[in-house]
Design a protein around this motif. Sequence first.
Motif, PDB file in Angstrom:
ATOM      1  N   UNK A 144       0.688  -1.370  -0.057  1.00  0.00           N
ATOM      2  CA  UNK A 144       0.053   0.090  -0.158  1.00  0.00           C
ATOM      3  C   UNK A 144       0.863   1.174   0.014  1.00  0.00           C
ATOM      4  N   UNK A 145       2.036   1.185   0.671  1.00  0.00           N
ATOM      5  CA  UNK A 145       2.714   2.333   0.822  1.00  0.00           C
ATOM      6  C   UNK A 145       3.626   2.494  -0.414  1.00  0.00           C
ATOM      7  N   UNK A 146       3.965   1.421  -1.169  1.00  0.00           N
ATOM      8  CA  UNK A 146       4.501   1.595  -2.605  1.00  0.00           C
ATOM      9  C   UNK A 146       3.477   2.354  -3.598  1.00  0.00           C
ATOM     10  N   UNK A 147       2.252   1.542  -3.366  1.00  0.00           N
ATOM     11  CA  UNK A 147       1.212   2.045  -4.349  1.00  0.00           C
ATOM     12  C   UNK A 147       1.004   3.590  -4.301  1.00  0.00           C
ATOM     13  N   UNK A 148       0.837   3.954  -2.843  1.00  0.00           N
ATOM     14  CA  UNK A 148       0.847   5.676  -2.539  1.00  0.00           C
ATOM     15  C   UNK A 148       1.787   6.363  -3.250  1.00  0.00           C
ATOM     16  N   UNK A 149       2.933   6.055  -3.208  1.00  0.00           N
ATOM     17  CA  UNK A 149       4.194   6.654  -3.890  1.00  0.00           C
ATOM     18  C   UNK A 149       3.749   6.791  -5.345  1.00  0.00           C
ATOM     19  N   UNK A 150       3.615   5.429  -5.934  1.00  0.00           N
ATOM     20  CA  UNK A 150       3.278   5.740  -7.402  1.00  0.00           C
ATOM     21  C   UNK A 150       2.216   6.633  -7.673  1.00  0.00           C
ATOM     22  N   UNK A 151       1.116   6.397  -6.800  1.00  0.00           N
ATOM     23  CA  UNK A 151       0.135   7.392  -7.111  1.00  0.00           C
ATOM     24  C   UNK A 151       0.017   8.751  -7.194  1.00  0.00           C
ATOM     25  N   UNK A 152       0.826   9.287  -5.873  1.00  0.00           N
ATOM     26  CA  UNK A 152       1.088  10.619  -5.737  1.00  0.00           C
ATOM     27  C   UNK A 152       2.016  11.176  -6.923  1.00  0.00           C
ATOM     28  N   UNK A 188       0.894   3.529   9.344  1.00  0.00           N
ATOM     29  CA  UNK A 188       1.941   3.723   8.028  1.00  0.00           C
ATOM     30  C   UNK A 188       1.207   3.613   6.852  1.00  0.00           C
ATOM     31  N   UNK A 189       0.190   2.911   6.720  1.00  0.00           N
ATOM     32  CA  UNK A 189      -0.434   2.748   5.466  1.00  0.00           C
ATOM     33  C   UNK A 189      -1.883   3.208   5.354  1.00  0.00           C
ATOM     34  N   UNK A 190      -1.955   3.927   6.541  1.00  0.00           N
ATOM     35  CA  UNK A 190      -3.504   4.467   6.371  1.00  0.00           C
ATOM     36  C   UNK A 190      -3.733   5.591   5.484  1.00  0.00           C
ATOM     37  N   UNK A 191      -3.022   6.550   5.356  1.00  0.00           N
ATOM     38  CA  UNK A 191      -3.391   7.524   4.561  1.00  0.00           C
ATOM     39  C   UNK A 191      -3.440   7.015   2.699  1.00  0.00           C
ATOM     40  N   UNK A 192      -2.761   5.745   2.704  1.00  0.00           N
ATOM     41  CA  UNK A 192      -2.888   5.105   1.523  1.00  0.00           C
ATOM     42  C   UNK A 192      -4.157   4.484   1.084  1.00  0.00           C
ATOM     43  N   UNK A 193      -4.646   4.090   2.369  1.00  0.00           N
ATOM     44  CA  UNK A 193      -5.926   3.478   2.279  1.00  0.00           C
ATOM     45  C   UNK A 193      -7.185   4.362   2.140  1.00  0.00           C
ATOM     46  N   UNK A 194      -6.930   5.643   2.648  1.00  0.00           N
ATOM     47  CA  UNK A 194      -7.891   6.639   2.576  1.00  0.00           C
ATOM     48  C   UNK A 194      -7.924   7.186   1.162  1.00  0.00           C
ATOM     49  N   UNK A 195      -6.706   7.272   0.241  1.00  0.00           N
ATOM     50  CA  UNK A 195      -6.612   7.698  -0.827  1.00  0.00           C
ATOM     51  C   UNK A 195      -7.420   6.967  -1.923  1.00  0.00           C
ATOM     52  N   UNK A 196      -7.463   5.735  -1.545  1.00  0.00           N
ATOM     53  CA  UNK A 196      -8.402   4.805  -2.505  1.00  0.00           C
ATOM     54  C   UNK A 196      -9.689   5.180  -2.579  1.00  0.00           C
ATOM     55  N   UNK A 197     -10.273   5.940  -1.496  1.00  0.00           N
ATOM     56  CA  UNK A 197     -11.760   6.503  -1.454  1.00  0.00           C
ATOM     57  C   UNK A 197     -11.743   7.808  -2.233  1.00  0.00           C
ATOM     58  N   UNK A 198     -10.727   8.425  -2.347  1.00  0.00           N
ATOM     59  CA  UNK A 198     -10.743   9.750  -3.155  1.00  0.00           C
ATOM     60  C   UNK A 198     -10.736   9.685  -4.692  1.00  0.00           C
ATOM     61  N   UNK A 199     -11.132  10.673  -5.495  1.00  0.00           N
ATOM     62  CA  UNK A 199     -11.100  10.624  -6.810  1.00  0.00           C
ATOM     63  C   UNK A 199      -9.645  10.822  -7.429  1.00  0.00           C
ATOM     64  N   UNK A 202      13.065   4.186   2.364  1.00  0.00           N
ATOM     65  CA  UNK A 202      14.192   4.128   1.213  1.00  0.00           C
ATOM     66  C   UNK A 202      13.346   2.862   0.427  1.00  0.00           C
ATOM     67  N   UNK A 203      12.500   1.967   0.898  1.00  0.00           N
ATOM     68  CA  UNK A 203      12.064   0.795   0.200  1.00  0.00           C
ATOM     69  C   UNK A 203      10.684   1.449  -0.526  1.00  0.00           C
ATOM     70  N   UNK A 204      10.009   1.909   0.184  1.00  0.00           N
ATOM     71  CA  UNK A 204       8.557   2.280  -0.014  1.00  0.00           C
ATOM     72  C   UNK A 204       8.516   3.471  -0.772  1.00  0.00           C
ATOM     73  N   UNK A 205       9.396   4.421  -0.708  1.00  0.00           N
ATOM     74  CA  UNK A 205       9.300   5.853  -1.504  1.00  0.00           C
ATOM     75  C   UNK A 205      10.522   6.031  -2.167  1.00  0.00           C
ATOM     76  N   UNK A 206      11.644   6.217  -1.611  1.00  0.00           N
ATOM     77  CA  UNK A 206      13.001   6.629  -2.532  1.00  0.00           C
ATOM     78  C   UNK A 206      13.094   5.511  -3.733  1.00  0.00           C
ATOM     79  N   UNK A 207      13.120   4.481  -3.412  1.00  0.00           N
ATOM     80  CA  UNK A 207      13.665   3.364  -4.255  1.00  0.00           C
ATOM     81  C   UNK A 207      12.727   3.420  -5.437  1.00  0.00           C
ATOM     82  N   UNK A 219       6.110  -6.229 -10.578  1.00  0.00           N
ATOM     83  CA  UNK A 219       7.155  -6.923 -10.290  1.00  0.00           C
ATOM     84  C   UNK A 219       7.971  -6.196  -9.045  1.00  0.00           C
ATOM     85  N   UNK A 220       7.798  -4.914  -9.026  1.00  0.00           N
ATOM     86  CA  UNK A 220       8.348  -4.239  -7.841  1.00  0.00           C
ATOM     87  C   UNK A 220       7.666  -4.837  -6.503  1.00  0.00           C
ATOM     88  N   UNK A 221       6.115  -4.594  -6.435  1.00  0.00           N
ATOM     89  CA  UNK A 221       5.601  -5.152  -5.216  1.00  0.00           C
ATOM     90  C   UNK A 221       5.846  -6.337  -4.758  1.00  0.00           C
TER      91      UNK A 221
END
Length: 260
Positions: free
Chosen positions: A1-9, A247-258, A123-128, A18-20
Amino acid sequence: MMVHQTNQLLHLQYDIPAYLLFVFFATLCSYNFHWYLTPDMPSETLRIGWTQRNKSLHLALFIIGFIGAGWFFIHFIRHWFWLMGSVVLTFLYSAPKLQFPPFHHLKKVAIGKTIFLAFVWMYVTTFLPIAIDDQHWGLPAALLCIHRFFLIYAICIIFDYRDRLYDRQQGIRSMITHFSEAGVNAIFLVSLLIFALSTAWFCYLLKTGWLYFAALLIPGILTALLYPYAKKNFSDYLFYFVLDGLMMLSALLMLLLPPR
């Protein structure tokens, strides 16, 4: 979820599935390696008691994770430099638990243990992902890394506060064992302040709107509200479900947003 949020933002483009899978297997590997090396100890928590009784399961999951992470490491081999950063950082976090030189000496000098762990997560969820994409370097990417690091760091402070007595008994040094309670409180508040400021600046630059800003800020607010309670209540459910889940709450909340 945290990686997905980085990709989304940041709208990153690379081989995301593959990265997930790489992150999944690498987490399985590093987590079980760490707890397999943890020596038996008297514990008041059901979680650690279970760990001590299931060392063989930790070993099996470590091997599975190692094989899977190795496979996807090869898949991303052209990014080996950035990937090796995650490997080295993850290994060094658990290295002080190895009972032979020079690794067992690390626990006496690892004053930044909490910082180190938070940095590995960031590093793993954002920078990489940003490094693998290699098209979105800039101030927004740096602010997102800062935002992610200081939220995780604030949460890690609570975990280290819980473990401070055991760490002192084992000779493990960290900022949390070194400072007084007032000092720990100050570090916690400064971390959340930097988290909030970097969040606001990031959202301003990308013009995300108030809903995204609120979604990104809420985990920090909840962390601050839970801090006094978590310093007194060491329930496994509070720490491994609620605090870890923040740590992943904001990523879950963003799934509800347009989508932006």
